[in-house]
Design an enzyme around this catalytic site. Sequence first.
Site, mmCIF file in Angstrom:
data_model
loop_
_atom_site.group_PDB
_atom_site.id
_atom_site.type_symbol
_atom_site.label_atom_id
_atom_site.label_comp_id
_atom_site.label_asym_id
_atom_site.label_seq_id
_atom_site.Cartn_x
_atom_site.Cartn_y
_atom_site.Cartn_z
ATOM 1 N N SER A 113 -3.977 6.166 14.388
ATOM 2 C CA SER A 113 -4.262 7.421 13.654
ATOM 3 C C SER A 113 -4.787 8.629 14.764
ATOM 4 O O SER A 113 -5.030 8.182 15.822
ATOM 5 C CB SER A 113 -5.391 7.211 13.036
ATOM 6 N N GLY B 136 0.775 -1.221 -0.005
ATOM 7 C CA GLY B 136 -0.015 -0.062 -0.003
ATOM 8 C C GLY B 136 1.032 1.266 0.143
ATOM 9 O O GLY B 136 2.081 1.359 -0.137
ATOM 10 N N LYS C 61 -9.546 1.549 14.974
ATOM 11 C CA LYS C 61 -8.072 2.059 15.164
ATOM 12 C C LYS C 61 -8.062 2.069 16.671
ATOM 13 O O LYS C 61 -6.919 1.777 17.324
ATOM 14 C CB LYS C 61 -7.640 3.398 14.847
ATOM 15 N N GLY D 68 -18.492 14.858 10.520
ATOM 16 C CA GLY D 68 -17.426 14.166 11.280
ATOM 17 C C GLY D 68 -15.914 15.004 11.231
ATOM 18 O O GLY D 68 -15.217 14.868 11.876
ATOM 19 N N PHE E 195 -0.765 11.735 11.608
ATOM 20 C CA PHE E 195 -1.620 12.737 11.470
ATOM 21 C C PHE E 195 -2.006 12.670 9.905
ATOM 22 O O PHE E 195 -2.517 11.727 9.385
ATOM 23 C CB PHE E 195 -0.961 14.039 11.798
ATOM 24 N N LEU F 154 -7.858 14.970 0.716
ATOM 25 C CA LEU F 154 -7.784 16.101 0.181
ATOM 26 C C LEU F 154 -6.356 15.910 -1.089
ATOM 27 O O LEU F 154 -6.731 16.569 -2.175
ATOM 28 C CB LEU F 154 -7.159 17.289 1.199
ATOM 29 N N TYR G 251 -14.275 3.519 10.876
ATOM 30 C CA TYR G 251 -12.702 3.314 10.826
ATOM 31 C C TYR G 251 -12.108 3.950 11.959
ATOM 32 O O TYR G 251 -11.198 2.816 12.400
ATOM 33 C CB TYR G 251 -12.421 4.215 9.456
ATOM 34 N N ILE H 160 1.485 3.546 2.307
ATOM 35 C CA ILE H 160 2.576 4.166 3.106
ATOM 36 C C ILE H 160 3.535 2.823 3.540
ATOM 37 O O ILE H 160 4.836 2.927 3.684
ATOM 38 C CB ILE H 160 1.992 4.379 4.572
HETATM 39 P P1 NAD Z 1 -3.452 1.439 1.730
HETATM 40 O O1 NAD Z 1 -4.848 1.102 1.576
HETATM 41 O O2 NAD Z 1 -2.704 2.086 0.682
HETATM 42 O O3 NAD Z 1 -2.639 0.218 2.483
HETATM 43 C C1 NAD Z 1 -3.227 -0.877 3.338
HETATM 44 C C2 NAD Z 1 -2.786 -2.226 2.551
HETATM 45 O O4 NAD Z 1 -3.188 -3.354 3.155
HETATM 46 C C3 NAD Z 1 -3.175 -2.475 1.072
HETATM 47 O O5 NAD Z 1 -2.078 -2.684 0.440
HETATM 48 C C4 NAD Z 1 -4.149 -3.413 1.216
HETATM 49 O O6 NAD Z 1 -4.158 -4.448 0.024
HETATM 50 C C5 NAD Z 1 -3.612 -4.226 2.469
HETATM 51 N N1 NAD Z 1 -4.823 -4.996 3.092
HETATM 52 C C6 NAD Z 1 -6.035 -4.369 3.301
HETATM 53 N N2 NAD Z 1 -6.805 -5.434 3.944
HETATM 54 C C7 NAD Z 1 -5.872 -6.505 3.968
HETATM 55 C C8 NAD Z 1 -6.111 -7.779 4.482
HETATM 56 N N3 NAD Z 1 -7.256 -7.920 5.104
HETATM 57 N N4 NAD Z 1 -5.078 -8.703 4.765
HETATM 58 C C9 NAD Z 1 -3.892 -8.387 4.041
HETATM 59 N N5 NAD Z 1 -3.851 -7.121 3.451
HETATM 60 C C10 NAD Z 1 -4.806 -6.220 3.507
HETATM 61 O O7 NAD Z 1 -3.534 2.546 3.021
HETATM 62 P P2 NAD Z 1 -2.314 3.301 3.539
HETATM 63 O O8 NAD Z 1 -2.769 4.776 3.240
HETATM 64 O O9 NAD Z 1 -0.918 2.869 3.174
HETATM 65 O O10 NAD Z 1 -2.566 2.976 5.228
HETATM 66 C C11 NAD Z 1 -1.740 2.098 5.798
HETATM 67 C C12 NAD Z 1 -2.366 1.905 7.385
HETATM 68 O O11 NAD Z 1 -1.818 3.252 7.904
HETATM 69 C C13 NAD Z 1 -3.677 1.499 7.365
HETATM 70 O O12 NAD Z 1 -3.928 0.714 8.595
HETATM 71 C C14 NAD Z 1 -4.369 2.940 7.685
HETATM 72 O O13 NAD Z 1 -5.473 2.729 8.403
HETATM 73 C C15 NAD Z 1 -3.240 3.579 8.400
HETATM 74 N N6 NAD Z 1 -3.331 5.110 8.605
HETATM 75 C C16 NAD Z 1 -3.380 5.779 7.323
HETATM 76 C C17 NAD Z 1 -3.762 7.091 7.133
HETATM 77 C C18 NAD Z 1 -3.749 7.747 5.805
HETATM 78 O O14 NAD Z 1 -4.157 8.797 5.772
HETATM 79 N N7 NAD Z 1 -3.272 7.216 4.550
HETATM 80 C C19 NAD Z 1 -3.769 7.885 8.403
HETATM 81 C C20 NAD Z 1 -3.742 7.217 9.497
HETATM 82 C C21 NAD Z 1 -3.522 5.754 9.767
HETATM 83 N N1 UDP Z 2 -10.916 18.219 2.493
HETATM 84 C C1 UDP Z 2 -11.687 19.154 1.563
HETATM 85 N N2 UDP Z 2 -12.165 18.434 0.229
HETATM 86 C C2 UDP Z 2 -11.821 17.276 -0.089
HETATM 87 C C3 UDP Z 2 -10.882 16.338 0.846
HETATM 88 C C4 UDP Z 2 -10.758 17.069 2.163
HETATM 89 O O1 UDP Z 2 -11.923 20.335 1.684
HETATM 90 O O2 UDP Z 2 -12.190 16.605 -1.107
HETATM 91 C C5 UDP Z 2 -10.626 18.737 3.551
HETATM 92 C C6 UDP Z 2 -11.258 18.312 4.753
HETATM 93 O O3 UDP Z 2 -12.503 18.791 5.071
HETATM 94 C C7 UDP Z 2 -10.130 18.440 5.902
HETATM 95 C C8 UDP Z 2 -8.935 18.486 5.110
HETATM 96 O O4 UDP Z 2 -8.996 18.611 3.831
HETATM 97 O O5 UDP Z 2 -10.208 19.822 6.577
HETATM 98 C C9 UDP Z 2 -8.104 17.154 5.196
HETATM 99 O O6 UDP Z 2 -8.864 16.048 4.952
HETATM 100 P P1 UDP Z 2 -8.555 14.481 4.583
HETATM 101 O O7 UDP Z 2 -9.834 13.757 4.248
HETATM 102 O O8 UDP Z 2 -7.401 14.449 3.777
HETATM 103 O O9 UDP Z 2 -7.980 14.036 6.001
HETATM 104 P P2 UDP Z 2 -8.647 13.798 7.445
HETATM 105 O O10 UDP Z 2 -8.064 15.034 8.127
HETATM 106 O O11 UDP Z 2 -9.945 14.038 7.373
HETATM 107 O O12 UDP Z 2 -8.256 12.396 7.739
#
Ligand code: NAD
Ligand code: UDP
Length: 338
Positions: free
Chosen positions: A125, A11, A154, A295, A179, A201, A150, A13
């Site tokens: 998160s 994925g 977490k 939310g 963040f 965003l 979601y 990250i």
């Molecule tokens: P992503 O969807 O790109 O990566 C998640 C990966 O997990 C994907 O490759 C998906 O195929 C795999 N996956 C999902 N369900 C699975 C399962 N049941 N078994 C095996 N693999 C599975 O997301 P990301 O943005 O890289 O996020 C990674 C982690 O960080 C997630 O747990 C997400 O909730 C957390 N997180 C992300 C953000 C963000 O904004 N991107 C913020 C806070 C936390």
């Molecule tokens: N946002 C926006 N338009 C979009 C997506 C997000 O204005 O199409 C705003 C959202 O309201 C928040 C910021 O951008 O203030 C970051 O949102 P995002 O969904 O990326 O992350 P969040 O902090 O909600 O996890």
Amino acid sequence: MARILVTGGAGYIGSHTCLELLNAGHEVVVFDNLSNSSEEALHRVQKLADKTLVFVKGDIRHPDELDQVFQNHQIDAVIHFAGLKAVGESQQIPLVYFDNNIAGSAQLFKSMEKAGVFTLVFSSSATVYDEANHSPLNETMSTGMPSNNYGYTKLIVEQMLEKLAQADARWSIALLRYFNPVGAHQSGLIGEDPQGIPNNLMPYVTQVAVGRREKLSIYGNDYDTIDGTGVRDYIHVVDLANAHLCALNNRLAAQGCRAWNIGTGHGSSVLEVKNTFEQVNGVAIAFEFAPRRAGDVATSFADNRRAINELDWQPQYTLKDMLADSWNWQKQNPNGFN
Ligand code: NAD
Ligand code: UDP
């Protein structure tokens, strides 16, 4: 050097973290069901690192597949990214989220225990913080009931891990509270590739820039912030990836469960992000103001001093870097990995 199992490693990250792990000399085993990613990301990671990793296609909800990985590879520690992350979808199909994110995580922890692996870095998160707290958010502040399913998953996994570490001193667990991860590796070879209409965003902005979306809707311009739009703490994904290596080093030498915020400590408004993107990249972003999104909070940014002091970690990249790298990735890959 250690051998690290990275769940969800294909994925967004995860792929950036695999690259940093390989660059640091670790061995990497990725376990991913590819439900929200492409194996192409891993090919590119290996190309960038000029090293190989092991990819196992599997699902964290399937105990046999997990046990097999631990049997086949001498794993020292786990970085657990696998899970679903679409806030809106989590409201429509909560059971799928509970199953993947909570039951799947519990299954992983059972397989780890069985295999005698007790070092874990978990993707949490900032959404776990109680909305009543004021930014900068620090790790001593209360967690609350997240406004969506979601976020709830977490919080539950964090609490499970705290209880696990209390019950069994062999565990050493890092809860990384991210963040807002944005940006991409500077090569532009790997980056964020969301399926369907982006919820977040940054991918929305880059898809407008590349012509895949007509205009950005800015959700709310009447918040109590610098310009009325929402303020968030955007963190470069490479800085975030490096935080996992720092947390891993910390945990390989410690016991217990501890949370760290991973942010820059600086908030930026939606308008600031849009305007800076235009300025840095020379591309106009069509937009309209739209009603607030359910939310959303007005402001969220990190107090990141605990991570800086305890993990020997420091964010390196500015907002301009993040926006330039996001665009570089999207421009080179207008349709993501497809
Ligand atoms: P992503 O969807 O790109 O990566 C998640 C990966 O997990 C994907 O490759 C998906 O195929 C795999 N996956 C999902 N369900 C699975 C399962 N049941 N078994 C095996 N693999 C599975 O997301 P990301 O943005 O890289 O996020 C990674 C982690 O960080 C997630 O747990 C997400 O909730 C957390 N997180 C992300 C953000 C963000 O904004 N991107 C913020 C806070 C936390
Ligand atoms: N946002 C926006 N338009 C979009 C997506 C997000 O204005 O199409 C705003 C959202 O309201 C928040 C910021 O951008 O203030 C970051 O949102 P995002 O969904 O990326 O992350 P969040 O902090 O909600 O996890």
